[in-house]
Design a protein around this motif. Structure first.
Motif, PDB file in Angstrom:
ATOM      1  N   GLN A 184     -38.612  50.225 -44.005  1.00 32.38           N
ATOM      2  CA  GLN A 184     -38.929  49.774 -42.650  1.00 32.38           C
ATOM      3  C   GLN A 184     -37.849  48.798 -42.217  1.00 32.38           C
ATOM      4  OE1 GLN A 184     -42.798  48.236 -41.649  1.00 32.38           O
ATOM      5  NE2 GLN A 184     -43.870  49.615 -43.045  1.00 32.38           N
ATOM      6  N   GLY A 185     -37.431  48.880 -40.967  1.00 28.80           N
ATOM      7  CA  GLY A 185     -36.457  47.936 -40.451  1.00 28.80           C
ATOM      8  C   GLY A 185     -37.091  46.617 -40.070  1.00 28.80           C
ATOM      9  N   LEU A 186     -36.241  45.643 -39.792  1.00 30.60           N
ATOM     10  CA  LEU A 186     -36.753  44.337 -39.398  1.00 30.60           C
ATOM     11  C   LEU A 186     -37.500  44.423 -38.073  1.00 30.60           C
ATOM     12  CD1 LEU A 186     -33.696  42.132 -40.384  1.00 30.60           C
ATOM     13  CD2 LEU A 186     -35.868  42.342 -41.609  1.00 30.60           C
ATOM     14  N   GLY A 187     -37.024  45.283 -37.176  1.00 31.33           N
ATOM     15  CA  GLY A 187     -37.744  45.475 -35.922  1.00 31.33           C
ATOM     16  C   GLY A 187     -39.108  46.092 -36.134  1.00 31.33           C
ATOM     17  N   THR A 188     -39.195  47.027 -37.084  1.00 32.40           N
ATOM     18  CA  THR A 188     -40.480  47.638 -37.420  1.00 32.40           C
ATOM     19  C   THR A 188     -41.448  46.583 -37.934  1.00 32.40           C
ATOM     20  OG1 THR A 188     -39.225  49.599 -38.082  1.00 32.40           O
ATOM     21  CG2 THR A 188     -41.552  49.536 -38.676  1.00 32.40           C
ATOM     22  N   ILE A 189     -40.959  45.735 -38.823  1.00 37.49           N
ATOM     23  CA  ILE A 189     -41.798  44.678 -39.396  1.00 37.49           C
ATOM     24  C   ILE A 189     -42.264  43.712 -38.310  1.00 37.49           C
ATOM     25  CG2 ILE A 189     -41.749  42.676 -40.940  1.00 37.49           C
ATOM     26  CD1 ILE A 189     -39.832  44.355 -42.729  1.00 37.49           C
ATOM     27  N   LEU A 190     -41.356  43.329 -37.413  1.00 38.53           N
ATOM     28  CA  LEU A 190     -41.715  42.375 -36.359  1.00 38.53           C
ATOM     29  C   LEU A 190     -42.746  42.940 -35.391  1.00 38.53           C
ATOM     30  CD1 LEU A 190     -38.269  40.750 -35.485  1.00 38.53           C
ATOM     31  CD2 LEU A 190     -40.192  39.697 -36.699  1.00 38.53           C
ATOM     32  N   ALA A 191     -42.873  44.264 -35.337  1.00 43.86           N
ATOM     33  CA  ALA A 191     -43.853  44.874 -34.442  1.00 43.86           C
ATOM     34  C   ALA A 191     -45.282  44.747 -34.957  1.00 43.86           C
ATOM     35  CB  ALA A 191     -43.514  46.344 -34.217  1.00 43.86           C
ATOM     36  N   ALA A 192     -45.464  44.402 -36.237  1.00 46.42           N
ATOM     37  CA  ALA A 192     -46.810  44.199 -36.774  1.00 46.42           C
ATOM     38  C   ALA A 192     -47.456  42.984 -36.102  1.00 46.42           C
ATOM     39  CB  ALA A 192     -46.748  44.004 -38.288  1.00 46.42           C
ATOM     40  N   ARG A 193     -48.759  43.016 -35.983  1.00 39.81           N
ATOM     41  CA  ARG A 193     -49.459  41.955 -35.263  1.00 39.81           C
ATOM     42  C   ARG A 193     -49.558  40.651 -36.060  1.00 39.81           C
ATOM     43  NH1 ARG A 193     -51.903  46.873 -34.509  1.00 39.81           N
ATOM     44  NH2 ARG A 193     -51.795  47.639 -32.359  1.00 39.81           N
ATOM     45  N   HIS A 194     -49.605  40.754 -37.361  1.00 39.17           N
ATOM     46  CA  HIS A 194     -49.723  39.570 -38.224  1.00 39.17           C
ATOM     47  C   HIS A 194     -48.882  39.829 -39.467  1.00 39.17           C
ATOM     48  CE1 HIS A 194     -52.636  36.741 -40.682  1.00 39.17           C
ATOM     49  NE2 HIS A 194     -51.421  36.237 -40.569  1.00 39.17           N
ATOM     50  N   LEU A 195     -48.045  38.889 -39.842  1.00 40.05           N
ATOM     51  CA  LEU A 195     -47.216  39.003 -41.035  1.00 40.05           C
ATOM     52  C   LEU A 195     -47.738  38.044 -42.091  1.00 40.05           C
ATOM     53  CD1 LEU A 195     -43.638  39.052 -39.437  1.00 40.05           C
ATOM     54  CD2 LEU A 195     -45.168  40.983 -39.914  1.00 40.05           C
ATOM     55  N   LEU A 196     -47.902  38.545 -43.301  1.00 38.61           N
ATOM     56  CA  LEU A 196     -48.373  37.748 -44.427  1.00 38.61           C
ATOM     57  C   LEU A 196     -47.325  37.801 -45.526  1.00 38.61           C
ATOM     58  CD1 LEU A 196     -50.484  36.214 -46.136  1.00 38.61           C
ATOM     59  CD2 LEU A 196     -51.478  38.440 -46.728  1.00 38.61           C
ATOM     60  N   LEU A 197     -46.650  36.688 -45.766  1.00 37.71           N
ATOM     61  CA  LEU A 197     -45.606  36.607 -46.784  1.00 37.71           C
ATOM     62  C   LEU A 197     -46.133  35.845 -47.990  1.00 37.71           C
ATOM     63  CD1 LEU A 197     -42.592  36.968 -47.652  1.00 37.71           C
ATOM     64  CD2 LEU A 197     -42.187  34.724 -46.639  1.00 37.71           C
ATOM     65  N   ILE A 198     -45.989  36.432 -49.166  1.00 31.90           N
ATOM     66  CA  ILE A 198     -46.399  35.800 -50.415  1.00 31.90           C
ATOM     67  C   ILE A 198     -45.150  35.526 -51.235  1.00 31.90           C
ATOM     68  CG2 ILE A 198     -47.823  36.024 -52.493  1.00 31.90           C
ATOM     69  CD1 ILE A 198     -49.415  38.198 -50.945  1.00 31.90           C
ATOM     70  N   ALA A 199     -44.983  34.280 -51.682  1.00 30.54           N
ATOM     71  CA  ALA A 199     -43.786  33.897 -52.441  1.00 30.54           C
ATOM     72  C   ALA A 199     -44.195  33.112 -53.675  1.00 30.54           C
ATOM     73  CB  ALA A 199     -42.841  33.065 -51.579  1.00 30.54           C
ATOM     74  N   GLN A 200     -43.605  33.471 -54.811  1.00 33.38           N
ATOM     75  CA  GLN A 200     -43.912  32.806 -56.069  1.00 33.38           C
ATOM     76  C   GLN A 200     -42.630  32.488 -56.827  1.00 33.38           C
ATOM     77  OE1 GLN A 200     -47.425  34.475 -58.362  1.00 33.38           O
ATOM     78  NE2 GLN A 200     -46.898  36.283 -57.157  1.00 33.38           N
ATOM     79  N   GLY A 201     -42.575  31.299 -57.427  1.00 32.98           N
ATOM     80  CA  GLY A 201     -41.525  30.973 -58.362  1.00 32.98           C
ATOM     81  C   GLY A 201     -40.318  30.287 -57.755  1.00 32.98           C
ATOM     82  N   ALA A 202     -39.623  29.506 -58.576  1.00 33.25           N
ATOM     83  CA  ALA A 202     -38.456  28.739 -58.139  1.00 33.25           C
ATOM     84  C   ALA A 202     -37.332  29.640 -57.655  1.00 33.25           C
ATOM     85  CB  ALA A 202     -37.970  27.850 -59.287  1.00 33.25           C
ATOM     86  N   GLY A 203     -37.279  30.861 -58.161  1.00 30.70           N
ATOM     87  CA  GLY A 203     -36.227  31.779 -57.751  1.00 30.70           C
ATOM     88  C   GLY A 203     -36.304  32.181 -56.293  1.00 30.70           C
TER      89      GLY A 203
END
Length: 243
Positions: A184-203
């Motif tokens: 999916q492109g960044l434009g495709t992702i931005l078209a979603a109504r709600h974005l949920l990002l999960i991030a773990q770890g120092a890296g």
């Protein structure tokens, strides 16, 4: 609670709380529409979410699911293809009908047509209500590597050596890691109504800082999160350490 921009809510959570908190976002999306559309990610970051969903007694049958990406060059049924990963992580544990879980098809021989068809499928489903995301060490979002257009649609992408190195742990040797994918492109992702990002770890700390606090730039694809009207970021203390 840490605060990003007005559109971004960032929560620093204990690792054991990431899955349940993310599951609450999914439950909210499931309750909001009779036929909700959920975008799913693969990798280690969303695993706690899928475990929390699998532990829930809820029925997920009303939803349609769209994956962010799929490798190009792996044979059908390869255990590290994202079709197989999603089968193991969500289709079987959640009791989903496999026909409701969609991925871009890398096996047609016409990648451009496959990507256009994927965009069409998302549109026909009514658009994505909740898109689950992870973030790469180099700031990639889905498999959108640094340098690409910030308004791109689903397309063929060449994976950087950094991304291939990060994913080597899933394969027997570095040579086995695919060099290309459909994403999916960044434009495709931005078209979603709600974005949920999960991030773990120092890296992930530097990438998360650049995404939320740096300029919106092709150098950090995930910085497009700053352009969206509704973003929830769930991060453990290590990933959120530079915010």
């Amino acid at each position: 609670m840490l605060r990003g921009t007005a559109a971004v809510s960032v929560q620093r959570l204990a690792p054991e709380d990431l899955g349940p908190a993310a599951a609450d976002c999914v439950f909210e999306a499931l309750a909001a529409r009779p036929k909700p559309v959920i975008g799913v990610a693969t990798g280690s970051s969303p695993s706690p979410l899928y475990q929390a969903l699998a532990a829930s007694p809820r029925d997920f049958g009303s939803a349609t699911w769209f994956a962010l990406d799929e490798y190009v060059g792996l044979p059908q049924g390869h255990p590290e293809s994202y079709a197989e990963v999603l089968r193991r992580e969500i289709i079987e544990p959640l009791g989903l009908d496999p026909r409701t879980v969609h991925l871009p098809n890398p096996h047609t021989g016409d990648h451009q047509a496959a990507c256009a068809r994927y965009e069409q499928q998302i549109a026909e489903a009514g658009g994505i209500d909740l898109q689950i995301l992870g973030i790469g060490r180099n700031g990639h979002l889905a498999f959108n590597e640094p340098g690409g257009a910030l308004d791109s649609c689903t397309r063929l992408e060449t994976l950087t050596e950094d991304t291939r190195s990060a994913n080597q742990r899933f394969f027997d040797s570095p040579e086995d890691v695919p060099t290309h994918c459909l994403t999916q492109g960044l434009g495709t992702i931005l078209a979603a109504r709600h974005l949920l990002l999960i991030a773990q770890g120092a890296g992930k700390a530097e990438a998360l800082r650049a995404a939320l606090k740096g300029p919106v730039s092709r150098d950090c694809p995930a910085s497009v999160l700053q352009l969206h009207s509704r973003v929830t970021v769930l991060a453990d203390a290590e990933a959120a350490s530079l915010l």
